[in-house]
Design an enzyme around this catalytic site. Structure first.
Site: not given
Length: 305
Positions: A150, A174, A243, A246, A269, A278
């Site tokens: 990110r 995150k 993004h 990504r 993730h 994806y």
């Protein structure tokens, strides 16, 4: 018992115990205040909560509704775990969502190649005063595509998080979760070393790997503006965002046959469901290839429809 008075304690718990970032904490704060303003009581019953959920569906898209309800569930779970409440009303409330799947936007391979070629060509221009900054921009864009990170993760990479010998990078994601991504392209690694040599003093003083012309951290907003500038100069009409690199990274790896769980790990993730989107993008591309390239489409078969 005034449940909304427990908000400060909960947000403090999220910040220091769960190590959530400021953006997430701000969203939690807004969602919870909105909820208590609507129910206008400290201990709303099941009916009042159902009324609030209905109101959310009237005002917001499904994705936003899902997030706001997830915030409430997390808050009530916290109250239950801390034994502040005995009865968690969300255990008796079932919420179903039917979301339209929005496929992530990716950058065509030829446009990535066009952009990088333009940026590398700019390095050859005789202007030593901006060379090291153009070098930085090349490395930033290359790393967006090479790592699938990110934009804020790229912006926040520390100098001591990169091993320029092995190409291993520690990325903070995150919730303070860290992961490691390997730079496998030797040309990119060589460019990273060049960039470091040119900006060594500023990097050492700031502690961040990517620095601006004032010697401070290269912010995510600056990266967005930089990418917009180079995209326009390269003659690319598409609005390319950080993004999208990504999304492109993940989609092209899956198209090449990389296992989705491996892509999940690289992207950071927490759930494989997030990564599986994806697969749909890659399948769409596969359908286009088969429709355009499969030899059966050019065969003339007597009696076939």
């Amino acid at each position: 018992m005034k449940l909304k008075n427990k908000l400060a304690g909960y947000l403090e718990y999220c910040k220091f115990r769960k190590e959530l970032d400021e953006k997430t904490l701000k969203a939690y704060r807004i969602d919870l205040k909105q909820y208590f303003n609507f129910v206008s009581c400290d201990e709303p019953d099941k009916e009042k909560i159902e009324e609030y959920i209905t109101e959310l569906h009237k005002k917001y898209k499904q994705k936003t509704v899902k997030r706001k309800i997830a915030t409430l569930k997390a808050y009530y779970n916290y109250l239950e775990e801390e034994e502040i409440i005995n009865d968690n009303p969300f255990r008796r409330i079932k919420v179903k969502f039917k979301e339209n799947v929005t496929l992530p936007r990716i950058i065509p391979r030829e446009e990535i190649e066009q952009l990088l070629n333009f940026m590398y060509n700019r390095l050859d221009e005789n202007d030593n005063s901006v060379y090291k900054y153009r070098l930085r921009d090349v490395v930033v864009v290359e790393m967006l595509f090479a790592t699938g990170a990110r934009v804020y993760e790229i912006s926040n990479i520390r100098e001591d998080s990169i091993d320029l010998n092995s190409g291993l990078i520690r990325i903070m994601g995150k919730g303070g979760k860290e992961r490691y991504v390997q730079i496998s392209n030797s040309s990119l690694l060589a460019m990273m070393k060049k960039y470091f040599v040119e900006n060594r003093t500023e990097i050492k003083e700031s502690g961040y790997f990517f620095v601006n012309n004032r010697g401070n951290r290269y912010t995510k907003q600056s990266i967005r503006l930089m990418l917009k500038k180079y995209t326009k100069q390269a003659g690319i009409e598409r609005n390319i965002t950080p993004h999208m690199f990504r999304h492109s990274f993940a989609t092209y790896l899956i198209e090449e046959g990389v296992d989705v769980s491996c892509v999940q790990q690289i992207l950071g993730h927490s759930s494989i469901k997030t990564t599986q989107i994806y697969i749909h993008v890659a399948a769409k591309k596969q359908a286009e290839i088969l429709r355009e390239m499969h030899p059966r489409n050019n065969m003339k078969i007597a009696g076939a429809a």
